[in-house]
Design an enzyme around this catalytic site. Structure first.
Site, PDB file in Angstrom:
ATOM      1  CG  HIS A  12      -0.286  -0.006   2.543  1.00 48.36           C
ATOM      2  ND1 HIS A  12      -0.731  -0.768   3.600  1.00 48.36           N
ATOM      3  CD2 HIS A  12       0.786   0.684   3.028  1.00 48.36           C
ATOM      4  CE1 HIS A  12       0.026  -0.547   4.665  1.00 48.36           C
ATOM      5  NE2 HIS A  12       0.954   0.332   4.344  1.00 48.36           N
ATOM      6  CD  GLU A 240       2.652  -1.402   6.784  1.00 48.73           C
ATOM      7  OE1 GLU A 240       2.475  -0.222   7.113  1.00 48.73           O
ATOM      8  OE2 GLU A 240       2.909  -1.733   5.607  1.00 48.73           O
TER       9      GLU A 240
HETATM   10  C1  DHB Z   1       6.096   3.548   2.742  1.00 48.57           C
HETATM   11  C2  DHB Z   1       5.595   2.293   3.072  1.00 48.57           C
HETATM   12  C3  DHB Z   1       4.452   2.181   3.876  1.00 48.57           C
HETATM   13  O1  DHB Z   1       3.919   0.996   4.277  1.00 48.57           O
HETATM   14  C4  DHB Z   1       3.793   3.303   4.296  1.00 48.57           C
HETATM   15  O2  DHB Z   1       2.656   3.128   5.010  1.00 48.57           O
HETATM   16  C5  DHB Z   1       4.282   4.548   3.982  1.00 48.57           C
HETATM   17  C6  DHB Z   1       5.438   4.680   3.200  1.00 48.57           C
HETATM   18  C7  DHB Z   1       7.306   3.696   1.875  1.00 48.57           C
HETATM   19  O3  DHB Z   1       8.025   2.720   1.636  1.00 48.57           O
HETATM   20  O4  DHB Z   1       7.541   4.822   1.396  1.00 48.57           O
HETATM   21 FE    FE Z   2       2.322   1.239   5.698  1.00 50.37          FE
END
Ligand code: DHB
Ligand code: FE
Length: 285
Positions: A12, A240
């Site tokens: 996401h 996550e």
């Molecule tokens: C990123 C990844 C994430 O899961 C998130 O919620 C926000 C940023 C990233 O890799 O930039």
């Molecule tokens: Fe995230």
């Protein structure tokens, strides 16, 4: 009765929304990521889910550190994706299905889960980006969704074992819903990633691939890990994975893998995609 057609686990990362807004899908950086979605959309076209039940983690848009439910079930008529400050276009409203939400709540509480019920809930990128990836044309998507938020922000976080049990309970709740609905369960989040500190950008490909393979054939192998194990192995946001574990646990029978993809990195994160069809209900050929 409602049936679960399958589950989709996907990343996401907010930058995906930026790439879509700027039409960068076929740029060399993005193509290996976006190329994995057409087969998933073809599968969705075939199974035509009516409703999406989405396990995701709010990153501070709706819940903040002062008020953080471990589990929260959306029970609203509609959910707004509002600006979080990532510089990506907010994606507007998503219709809910309060009747199904309350059935899920009722069923979870009777199984000794105690989620917050949210009759007003903003949904952040962790909900909206996967929806945009799966159904680029919102109108072609499911008629409603039930967002289920799992805390990954304010420790203590629920363990993989607890999230597996939550997913099973949600699967039973859906299977006991009397309306003839086809439900797709979605779990969102990255595999390895850490956004802050000395280990920013940490990615553990071997462990990610192990998780993806266990999610298909042996998901309970993942419930032996603690949250601390996940932080250590795959980075502070690598926790996550618990959304993927919950989504997989909602599958009520044996599963067939329809599609998978693993690509590193997108932003700081290992981007993964896994689509599993439930084998026990009728096949949607
Ligand atoms: C990123 C990844 C994430 O899961 C998130 O919620 C926000 C940023 C990233 O890799 O930039
Ligand atoms: Fe995230």
């Amino acid at each position: 009765m409602a049936t679960i057609v399958g589950c989709i686990c996907t990343s996401h990362i907010p930058a995906i929304g930026g790439a879509l807004a700027k039409g960068l899908e076929s740029e060399p950086y993005w193509q290996p990521f976006f190329d994995c979605f057409p087969p998933v959309r073809a599968w969705l076209d075939r199974v035509q889910p009516d409703v999406a039940v989405v396990f995701y983690n709010d990153h501070g848009l709706n819940f903040f550190l002062d008020n953080m439910p471990t589990f929260a079930v959306g029970a609203a008529e509609e959910y707004l994706n509002a600006d979080e400050g990532w510089g990506i276009p907010p994606l507007g409203l998503y219709p809910g299905d309060p009747k199904l939400s309350w059935h899920v709540m009722q069923s979870l509480v009777s199984e000794e889960f105690d989620p917050a019920s949210c009759q007003r809930m903003l949904v952040d990128h962790a909900f909206a980006i996967p929806m945009q990836l799966l159904w680029p044309d919102k109108g072609s998507g499911p008629r409603a969704s039930v967002p289920i938020a799992i805390n990954t922000v304010q420790h203590p976080l629920p363990s993989p074992r607890r999230c597996y049990k939550l997913g099973q309970a949600v699967g039973r709740a859906i299977a006991s819903y009397p309306e003839d609905l086809k439900v797709v369960v979605v779990g969102t989040g990255g595999l390895s990633h850490q956004l802050e500190g000395a280990r920013a950008g940490h990615i553990n490909k071997a462990f990610d691939l192990l998780c993806m393979s266990k999610l298909v054939d042996d998901p309970t192998a993942l419930i032996r890990y603690s949250i601390d194990d996940l932080v250590e192995t795959k980075g502070s946001q690598g926790v996550e994975l618990i959304m993927w574990i919950a989504a997989r646990a909602a599958m009520t029978g044996s599963v067939t893998k329809i599609h998978s993809n693993y690509h590193i990195p997108i932003s700081n994160t290992a981007a993964g995609l896994l689509v599993l069809e439930n084998r026990d209900p009728p096949q949607f050929m």
